[in-house]
Design an enzyme around this catalytic site. Structure first.
Site, mmCIF file in Angstrom:
data_model
loop_
_atom_site.group_PDB
_atom_site.id
_atom_site.type_symbol
_atom_site.label_atom_id
_atom_site.label_comp_id
_atom_site.label_asym_id
_atom_site.label_seq_id
_atom_site.Cartn_x
_atom_site.Cartn_y
_atom_site.Cartn_z
ATOM 1 N N ASN A 94 -9.086 -22.251 -15.662
ATOM 2 C CA ASN A 94 -10.489 -21.885 -15.750
ATOM 3 C C ASN A 94 -10.643 -20.399 -16.102
ATOM 4 O O ASN A 94 -9.657 -19.677 -16.267
ATOM 5 C CB ASN A 94 -11.200 -22.223 -14.437
ATOM 6 C CG ASN A 94 -12.643 -22.625 -14.650
ATOM 7 O OD1 ASN A 94 -13.341 -22.068 -15.481
ATOM 8 N ND2 ASN A 94 -13.095 -23.600 -13.879
ATOM 9 N N HIS A 124 6.460 -3.418 -7.489
ATOM 10 C CA HIS A 124 7.155 -2.143 -7.319
ATOM 11 C C HIS A 124 7.712 -2.068 -5.904
ATOM 12 O O HIS A 124 7.166 -2.662 -4.977
ATOM 13 C CB HIS A 124 6.186 -0.978 -7.526
ATOM 14 C CG HIS A 124 5.601 -0.927 -8.897
ATOM 15 N ND1 HIS A 124 6.238 -0.320 -9.945
ATOM 16 C CD2 HIS A 124 4.443 -1.429 -9.396
ATOM 17 C CE1 HIS A 124 5.497 -0.431 -11.028
ATOM 18 N NE2 HIS A 124 4.401 -1.105 -10.724
#
Length: 193
Positions: A94, A124
């Site tokens: 969607n 990270h």
């Protein structure tokens, strides 16, 4: 992610998919692909909604292969890489979804994804000294006939079992069992069938 804390250069995305880290020239190559994917998705996201042929052509460029039968992707659509996003037959995505797919995302046959869902395969390190030095990540695997609710976030390394439902707004950090419903700010199994 690997338990080995040594820095390991990545020569291809397959290593990142196994939990290794991205460094140096590999990071630069990834960065170039991000710019290309961003350019392609920017073009996709301004097409008239009824331009199905144009949408399909741009999605094929983004994904690097033809769309499978019955795949529907409603823009706006965002990806940072695209080439590691595998959409099986009859997948429905969607509006407003984001796929950070460098480590690989597979959506199995018949998966339905609600608006504004986010799939993240890279991240990270928490340590501030390492945070800008490399990326780490793991692939996401979503089995057949899964429904991902609106605004759900799926984190690196998660597998979601066949016929499962991820409720709207849920953050999924752990694997989801087959035929279960996960809900809440941190996805918790609420029911199994």
């Amino acid at each position: 992610m690997t338990t080995d804390d040594r820095f390991m250069p990545i020569h291809d995305p397959e290593l990142l998919a196994r939990g290794e880290r991205v460094l140096g020239p590999e990071f630069r190559a990834m960065s170039e692909r991000v710019l290309r994917a961003t350019e392609l998705t920017s073009r996709l996201n301004v097409l008239p909604f009824d331009d199905e042929a144009g949408r399909a052509a741009l999605l094929e460029q983004i994904l690097g292969r033809p769309l499978r039968a019955g795949v529907t992707v409603y823009p706006p659509f965002y990806t940072d890489h695209g080439l590691r996003l595998d959409l099986a037959e009859r997948v429905f995505v969607n509006q407003g979804c984001t796929f950070l797919d460098y480590a690989g995302i597979r959506l199995g046959r018949g998966v339905m994804v609600g608006p504004k869902a986010t799939f993240i395969t890279v991240g990270h390190p928490v340590d501030p000294g390492e945070r800008r030095r490399f990326l780490s990540g793991a692939p996401i695997d979503v089995a057949e006939n899964v429904w991902i609710g609106a605004g759900a976030t799926i984190l690196p390394g998660v597998s979601i079992g066949r016929d499962a439902v991820v409720a709207a707004g849920t953050t999924v950090a752990d694997d989801v069992p087959v035929a279960s419903l996960v809900a809440g700010p941190k996805g918790t199994v609420r029911r199994r069938w």
